[in-house]
Design a protein around this motif. Structure first.
Motif, PDB file in Angstrom:
ATOM      1  N   GLY A   1       0.229  22.423 -12.418  1.00  0.00           N
ATOM      2  CA  GLY A   1       0.585  21.381 -11.454  1.00  0.00           C
ATOM      3  C   GLY A   1       1.151  20.157 -12.153  1.00  0.00           C
ATOM      4  N   ASP A   2       1.498  19.141 -11.360  1.00  0.00           N
ATOM      5  CA  ASP A   2       2.031  17.885 -11.877  1.00  0.00           C
ATOM      6  C   ASP A   2       0.972  16.797 -11.744  1.00  0.00           C
ATOM      7  OD1 ASP A   2       4.510  19.002 -12.412  1.00  0.00           O
ATOM      8  OD2 ASP A   2       5.281  18.551 -10.402  1.00  0.00           O
ATOM      9  N   LEU A   3       0.615  16.187 -12.876  1.00  0.00           N
ATOM     10  CA  LEU A   3      -0.333  15.084 -12.903  1.00  0.00           C
ATOM     11  C   LEU A   3       0.457  13.800 -13.153  1.00  0.00           C
ATOM     12  CD1 LEU A   3      -3.294  14.037 -12.934  1.00  0.00           C
ATOM     13  CD2 LEU A   3      -3.222  14.334 -15.428  1.00  0.00           C
ATOM     14  N   THR A   4       0.454  12.900 -12.184  1.00  0.00           N
ATOM     15  CA  THR A   4       1.160  11.629 -12.296  1.00  0.00           C
ATOM     16  C   THR A   4       0.149  10.514 -12.480  1.00  0.00           C
ATOM     17  OG1 THR A   4       2.907  12.437 -10.824  1.00  0.00           O
ATOM     18  CG2 THR A   4       2.803  10.070 -11.207  1.00  0.00           C
TER      19      THR A   4
ATOM     20  N   PHE B   1      -0.554  20.478  -7.033  1.00  0.00           N
ATOM     21  CA  PHE B   1      -0.472  21.864  -7.474  1.00  0.00           C
ATOM     22  C   PHE B   1      -0.285  22.738  -6.230  1.00  0.00           C
ATOM     23  CE2 PHE B   1      -4.759  20.563  -6.799  1.00  0.00           C
ATOM     24  CZ  PHE B   1      -5.401  21.612  -6.165  1.00  0.00           C
ATOM     25  N   GLY B   2       0.770  23.531  -6.272  1.00  0.00           N
ATOM     26  CA  GLY B   2       1.087  24.341  -5.109  1.00  0.00           C
ATOM     27  C   GLY B   2       1.386  23.475  -3.903  1.00  0.00           C
ATOM     28  N   LYS B   3       0.707  23.767  -2.814  1.00  0.00           N
ATOM     29  CA  LYS B   3       0.927  23.039  -1.576  1.00  0.00           C
ATOM     30  C   LYS B   3       0.035  21.810  -1.431  1.00  0.00           C
ATOM     31  CE  LYS B   3       2.290  27.204   0.980  1.00  0.00           C
ATOM     32  NZ  LYS B   3       2.008  28.050   2.179  1.00  0.00           N
TER      33      LYS B   3
ATOM     34  N   ILE C   1      -5.293  12.920   0.511  1.00  0.00           N
ATOM     35  CA  ILE C   1      -5.008  14.330   0.272  1.00  0.00           C
ATOM     36  C   ILE C   1      -3.889  14.755   1.217  1.00  0.00           C
ATOM     37  CG2 ILE C   1      -6.824  15.057   1.884  1.00  0.00           C
ATOM     38  CD1 ILE C   1      -7.202  17.537   0.073  1.00  0.00           C
ATOM     39  N   ASN C   2      -2.966  15.547   0.691  1.00  0.00           N
ATOM     40  CA  ASN C   2      -1.831  16.021   1.481  1.00  0.00           C
ATOM     41  C   ASN C   2      -1.685  17.531   1.274  1.00  0.00           C
ATOM     42  OD1 ASN C   2       0.791  14.822   2.958  1.00  0.00           O
ATOM     43  ND2 ASN C   2       1.423  16.575   1.718  1.00  0.00           N
ATOM     44  N   TYR C   3      -1.502  18.257   2.371  1.00  0.00           N
ATOM     45  CA  TYR C   3      -1.361  19.711   2.276  1.00  0.00           C
ATOM     46  C   TYR C   3      -0.057  20.121   2.948  1.00  0.00           C
ATOM     47  CZ  TYR C   3      -2.365  24.688   2.474  1.00  0.00           C
ATOM     48  OH  TYR C   3      -2.301  26.065   2.330  1.00  0.00           O
ATOM     49  N   ARG C   4       0.846  20.698   2.172  1.00  0.00           N
ATOM     50  CA  ARG C   4       2.144  21.156   2.663  1.00  0.00           C
ATOM     51  C   ARG C   4       1.955  22.575   3.193  1.00  0.00           C
ATOM     52  NH1 ARG C   4       7.443  19.093   0.900  1.00  0.00           N
ATOM     53  NH2 ARG C   4       8.967  20.084   2.271  1.00  0.00           N
ATOM     54  N   ILE C   5       1.662  22.683   4.471  1.00  0.00           N
ATOM     55  CA  ILE C   5       1.363  23.984   5.075  1.00  0.00           C
ATOM     56  C   ILE C   5       2.546  24.927   4.944  1.00  0.00           C
ATOM     57  CG2 ILE C   5       0.784  25.138   7.237  1.00  0.00           C
ATOM     58  CD1 ILE C   5      -0.622  22.560   8.087  1.00  0.00           C
ATOM     59  N   ALA C   6       3.725  24.387   5.203  1.00  0.00           N
ATOM     60  CA  ALA C   6       4.965  25.158   5.099  1.00  0.00           C
ATOM     61  C   ALA C   6       6.074  24.183   4.770  1.00  0.00           C
ATOM     62  CB  ALA C   6       5.244  25.901   6.402  1.00  0.00           C
TER      63      ALA C   6
END
Length: 832
Positions: free
Chosen positions: A435-438, A519-521, A593-598
Motif C-alpha cells: 500500500g501507500d503510506l503518506t 491499500f487496495g480499496k 476511513i474511506n472504502y472504495r467499494i467500486a
C-alpha cells in the motif's frame, strides 16, 4: 469580579460535497489552476484532485472528507454582488448575505450564528488566512478580500479534519485561488447596473516572460450608489493583484502582492411593519420606505461626531462606510527533493481602515419621540438636509409614515489588523506492505494584531427612503433644544457602553502532522495539531468597571455652553488601562476511513475534535482578570467542536451524487450581534447534506440540500434558553442551478431557499422562509467577446435573514436585514 466560563457553539463554514483528504491548504499546482472546464462545479470537483485543506491531493473518492468547488465561469454566472452571495450558493453553508460587501454572517452544518463573521471557518486567499480570526467584531475576514477576474477557482472543505491543517478552523476552510499566468492571455470586462447605480471595470492578464518565468496581474475599479438607494456613491475603490512564478525542474517559487483600497456601505437592520402572529408574521413596507431597496443611510447624514481614543473630538465622513485597506506581499514555494515534497507559504498583510454604520435603537411615532424627549409641548425641527431648521408642524404625517428613529451611529477605527502567517510542511509517500503510506509534518506560525476603537453616538432621524433621510432636533415647550444638530448623545443614549479602545497581539505556533495508509480499496488516516498561543495587549473602556470614567461633558461646538447632548459624551479612562496577558494551548485531532467499494462508489466516516481560540470576543468580559490580564479559567481561551460525519459518494460520467450525515457538539462564548450581550453556551446539531450534479447534452443541473436540527444544550448565563432552538437556524437550505449551454449562448438560473427560523433564541417570533432566484444569459458572438445579462433576486422577493425583535412588537414596527431587491446588470467582456 464574577467568574464566568463560557462555552461555545457553532462550527464551520465551508462548502459543499464530500471528497478530499486531510486539511490545510496547499492550492493545486499552478499548472492546473487557471483552465477550468465549462462544466458544473460539482462535476468538475469530482473529476479533479482536490488540494485545498489536504495533506496531499487525492481523488475525492479516495478521501474521507467533504468538499466543493466553483470555477471562474460558474462565479460569473451567479450575478453575485458580494463574496457572501457567491458562497451562499454552495450546499452545507448558511450565509446571511444582507450586510453588503463585508461583515456577512457565515455558519455550517447547523452550528449557530451567535455573532457576525465566520467564527469556526477560515476564509483564505491562495492558501493562507485573510485574518487569523474570521469573526473579529465589526471587522470580519470578508471585508479584506474581493472576488474579481483574478479568480481561478474557489475551493472549500468542510468537516472536522480542517481543524488539524489550519488554526481556528474546526468547521472548514474556503480558499480563493488566483490565476498565475499558466494560460497566456487576459480579458477586460465592463459592467454596469441597469436599474441601480454602479459602474465597474475588471482586467486581468497573464503571460510567459521566458520558458520558466511567468506572471499574472489584474484587478478592478468601481464606483456608484450600489444596489440600495442611499443618495451618494457608497461604492468607491478597487484592488490590484500580481504574481510572478519561476519554475524549476523540481518545483517552483512564486512571489505575489495585493493592494486593496475599497469603500462600500454596510446595510443595517431597516424598519418594516409587522403583523399577524409570532408563528405567522406578515411584513408590509412602511410608507416611503422599501426594505428591499432603501436603507437608513442618507446623503443628508454625512458627518460623525464623537471622541476618539485620545478623548479628542472627531468629525469624520460617515459616507466612507466599510473602508478596507490591505497591502499584502507573499511567497509560495513547492519542491520535490529526495522523495520528499516541501511546501512553504508566507504572507504579510498590513490591514487597516474604518467602518461607519447606524443601527436602530428604537423606531416610534414622531409625536411620541417629541413628547418622550421634549416633554409636553415638545417640538421637532429638521437638523440637516434641504429643510434644515424648519419646524415639523405635523409629526403624524411626516413622510407619510409619521416615524422617527433613534439610531446608534458607530465608527469602528481599524488602526491595524496586521497579519503574518507562515506554513511550512513536508510529506512523503512510501510503499509499505503493498500500500501507500503518506506521512506529513509541518509547523504553522501566525501573528495577528487587533488594534481598533469603537466609538458611538446617538442621533434622531426621520424614516424615508431614496437616500433622503435627515437628522431631527427635539426641543421642549420653552424652545430649548435637547438635541444638538440631531445628536441626542455622543454615546449610546446616556451610557458609556461599548465605547472602547484596544490593542492586542496574538502569537500562534502550531506543529501538526498526519499519517494516511491506502491499500487496495481501503484508506485509513489520522492527523493531529497542537496550537500554542500567547496574547498580550492593553484595553480601555468604562465597561471594565472599577470606578473608570464613562460619561463626561464636552463642548463640541465650542460655544462655551454644555447642552444636554454634550453632557452625555462617552470618554475613555486613559489613566486606567487594563492589561491582557495570557497563554493557551489545545490539541486537535481527526481520524477517518474511506472504502472504495467500486470505481464509481465510495463510503467514508470521520471523527474530529478541533477548537477555535477566542480573540476580541472575551476582551471585555469577566473571563479576564483586569488587574493581572490573565484568565480566571484557562478554558475560556478557546471553544471546542466535536464532529462525527459519514457518507457515500458516487461518480460516473456526467453524474455525481454525494450524501453525508453529521453530528456536531460545540461550545461558544461570544458577543451576540444586535444586543451586544455576552453568551456562554453549548450546542448540538445533527442532520444530512446532499449534493448532486447531472449533465445531458447542453443541459446541466446542480443541486444541494441541507437538513439540520439543532438546539442549545446548555446556557450558562440564562437557564431559560437551555433546550431551545438557536436563532437563525432553518431546518432546510436548498440550492438549485439549472443551465443550458450552446455554441452561441449559455443561460440558466441559480436559486437559494431557506425555510423558516426563529428571530431570537427565545423561540417566539419566526422569520418566514424565502427563495431568492438569480438568472443569467451569456451570449458569445465570437470566441473573444461575451455579452452578459444578470438578474439578482429576479422576482424581487422580500426575505429576512435577521429580525431584531424577539416577539411581535406592540406598535407593529420591527427592523431587520432583508435580502436586496431585484437588480439587473449588463457586461461586455473582451478576451485576448
Amino acid at each position: 469580579m464574577k467568574r464566568v466560563r463560557y462555552l461555545l457553539a457553532v462550527a464551520p463554514l465551508a462548502l459543499a460535497v464530500p471528497a478530499a483528504a486531510e486539511p490545510s491548504t496547499p492550492p493545486p499546482p499552478a499548472e492546473t489552476r487557471d483552465a477550468a472546464p465549462a462544466a458544473p462545479a460539482q462535476e468538475r470537483a469530482a473529476k479533479q484532485v482536490f488540494s485545498t485543506g489536504v495533506a496531499k491531493g487525492r481523488d475525492i473518492l479516495d478521501s474521507a472528507i467533504s468538499t466543493s468547488s466553483l470555477g471562474e465561469e460558474e462565479v460569473h454566472k451567479l450575478g453575485a454582488r458580494s463574496l457572501s452571495e457567491i458562497l451562499r450558493t454552495l450546499p452545507g453553508i448558511r450565509v446571511e448575505a444582507a450586510s453588503g460587501e463585508g461583515n456577512a454572517n457565515y455558519t455550517i452544518r447547523g452550528l449557530p450564528l451567535a455573532s457576525g463573521g465566520s467564527k469556526y471557518m477560515q476564509i483564505e486567499e491562495d492558501g493562507l488566512p485573510v485574518l487569523e480570526f474570521g469573526d473579529i467584531f465589526n471587522a470580519a475576514s470578508d471585508i479584506f478580500i474581493r472576488a474579481d477576474n483574478n479568480l481561478a477557482a474557489i475551493e472549500a472543505i468542510r468537516g472536522g479534519s480542517a481543524s488539524t491543517f489550519a488554526s481556528n478552523s474546526p468547521g472548514g476552510v474556503i480558499n480563493l485561488i488566483s490565476k498565475t499566468g499558466d494560460v497566456e492571455g487576459g480579458s477586460v470586462e465592463a459592467t454596469t447596473g441597469l436599474d441601480y447605480g454602479e459602474k465597474r471595470v475588471d482586467f486581468e492578464y497573464g503571460s510567459k516572460l521566458s520558458e520558466k518565468l511567468r506572471f499574472h496581474v489584474g484587478g478592478f475599479y468601481r464606483s456608484g450608489e450600489g444596489p440600495r438607494d442611499i443618495g451618494y456613491n457608497g461604492y468607491r475603490g478597487g484592488q490590484v493583484k500580481f504574481n510572478v512564478t519561476r519554475a524549476f525542474d523540481n518545483g517552483f517559487v512564486r512571489l505575489y502582492g495585493k493592494l486593496l483600497d475599497d469603500r462600500s456601505p454596510q446595510y443595517v437592520p431597516a424598519p418594516v411593519h409587522i403583523g399577524g402572529t409570532n408563528d405567522k408574521p406578515t411584513f408590509t413596507p412602511i410608507a416611503n420606505f422599501d426594505p428591499k431597496k432603501d436603507a437608513l443611510s442618507s446623503t443628508h447624514i454625512g458627518t460623525f461626531l464623537s471622541l476618539d481614543r485620545n478623548n479628542h473630538a472627531v468629525a469624520e465622513n460617515f459616507h466612507d462606510g466599510m473602508h478596507a485597506v490591505s497591502r499584502s506581499v507573499g511567497l509560495e514555494a513547492q519542491f520535490e527533493i529526495g522523495g520528499f515534497s516541501f511546501t512553504e507559504r508566507a504572507r504579510y498583510s498590513a490591514n487597516s481602515g474604518d467602518l461607519y454604520r447606524m443601527v436602530p435603537g428604537s423606531i416610534a411615532p414622531a409625536a411620541t419621540v417629541a413628547a418622550g424627549i421634549g416633554g409636553a409641548g415638545g417640538t421637532l425641527h429638521y437638523a440637516s438636509g434641504p429643510n434644515s431648521g424648519q419646524l415639523i408642524a405635523n409629526p403624524t404625517a411626516l413622510n407619510g409614515n409619521g416615524l422617527l428613529a433613534s439610531v446608534y451611529m458607530a465608527k469602528v477605527k481599524l488602526h491595524a489588523l496586521n497579519n503574518f502567517t507562515n506554513d511550512l510542511r513536508a510529506n512523503r509517500v512510501w510503499k509499505v506492505g503493498g500500500g501507500d503510506l503518506t506521512v506529513t509534518a509541518g509547523v504553522y506560525k501566525a501573528m495577528q494584531t487587533i488594534d481598533m476603537d469603537w466609538l458611538y453616538s446617538t442621533a434622531i432621524q426621520d424614516v424615508v427612503g431614496g437616500g433622503n433621510a435627515a437628522l431631527v432636533d427635539v426641543s421642549n415647550a420653552a424652545g430649548t433644544k435637547l438635541t444638538q444638530n440631531g445628536y441626542a448623545a455622543f454615546a449610546i443614549n446616556n451610557l458609556s457602553l461599548l465605547h472602547r479602545a484596544f490593542n492586542v497581539d496574538y502569537d500562534i505556533t502550531a506543529p501538526y502532522g498526519s499519517v494516511n495508509y491506502r491499500f487496495g480499496k481501503l484508506a485509513i488516516g489520522g492527523s493531529v495539531r497542537y496550537d500554542v498561543g500567547s496574547v498580550n495587549g492593553t484595553v480601555y473602556g468604562a465597561d471594565l468597571g472599577g470606578g473608570r470614567i464613562g460619561l463626561i461633558s464636552y463642548d463640541f461646538n465650542h460655544d462655551g455652553k454644555i447642552t444636554q447632548a454634550e453632557s452625555r459624551t462617552a470618554a475613555l479612562p486613559l489613566t486606567q488601562p487594563s492589561p491582557v496577558h495570557y497563554d493557551y494551548r489545545y490539541l486537535s485531532y481527526s481520524v477517518g476511513i474511506n472504502y472504495r467499494i467500486a470505481e464509481p462508489l465510495a463510503v467514508f466516516a470521520r471523527y474530529s475534535r478541533g477548537a477555535r481560540a477566542n480573540a476580541d470576543k472575551i476582551l471585555f468580559t469577566s473571563a479576564i482578570n483586569y488587574n493581572s490580564g490573565d484568565l480566571y479559567d484557562s478554558n475560556s481561551a478557546y471553544d471546542t467542536v466535536r464532529q462525527l460525519e459519514g457518507g457515500v459518494k458516487f461518480r460516473r460520467q456526467n453524474i455525481a451524487l454525494n450524501l453525508v450525515g453529521f453530528l456536531a457538539n460545540s461550545e461558544d462564548q461570544n458577543i451576540q450581534s444586535g444586543s451586544g450581550l455576552g453568551t456562554a453556551r453549548t450546542y448540538r446539531a445533527y442532520g444530512a447534506e446532499f449534493e448532486g450534479s447531472v449533465r445531458h447534452g447542453p443541459f446541466s443541473l446542480t443541486a444541494g440540500a441541507t437538513w439540520t436540527r439543532s438546539k442549545i444544550t446548555k446556557d450558562l448565563l440564562n437557564a431559560a434558553i437551555t433546550g431551545l432552538e438557536p436563532r437563525h437556524q432553518p431546518e432546510f437550505t436548498l440550492q438549485l442551478m439549472p443551465q443550458v449551454q450552446t455554441k452561441w449562448a449559455t443561460f440558466g438560473a441559480s436559486s437559494v431557499t431557506i425555510t423558516g427560523s426563529y428571530a431570537q433564541d427565545t423561540n417566539q417570533l419566526r422569520m418566514p422562509g424565502f427563495t431568492v432566484v438569480n438568472a443569467f444569459v451569456q451570449v458569445h458572438p465570437t470566441q473573444q467577446v461575451q455579452l452578459s445579462l444578470n438578474a439578482n433576486n429576479l422576482f424581487n422577493t422580500l426575505g429576512y435573514f435577521e429580525i431584531s425583535q424577539a416577539t411581535m412588537p406592540a406598535n407593529g414596527i420591527a427592523w431587520g436585514r432583508a435580502a436586496n431587491g431585484r437588480t439587473l446588470s449588463g457586461s461586455v467582456r473582451f478576451s485576448f
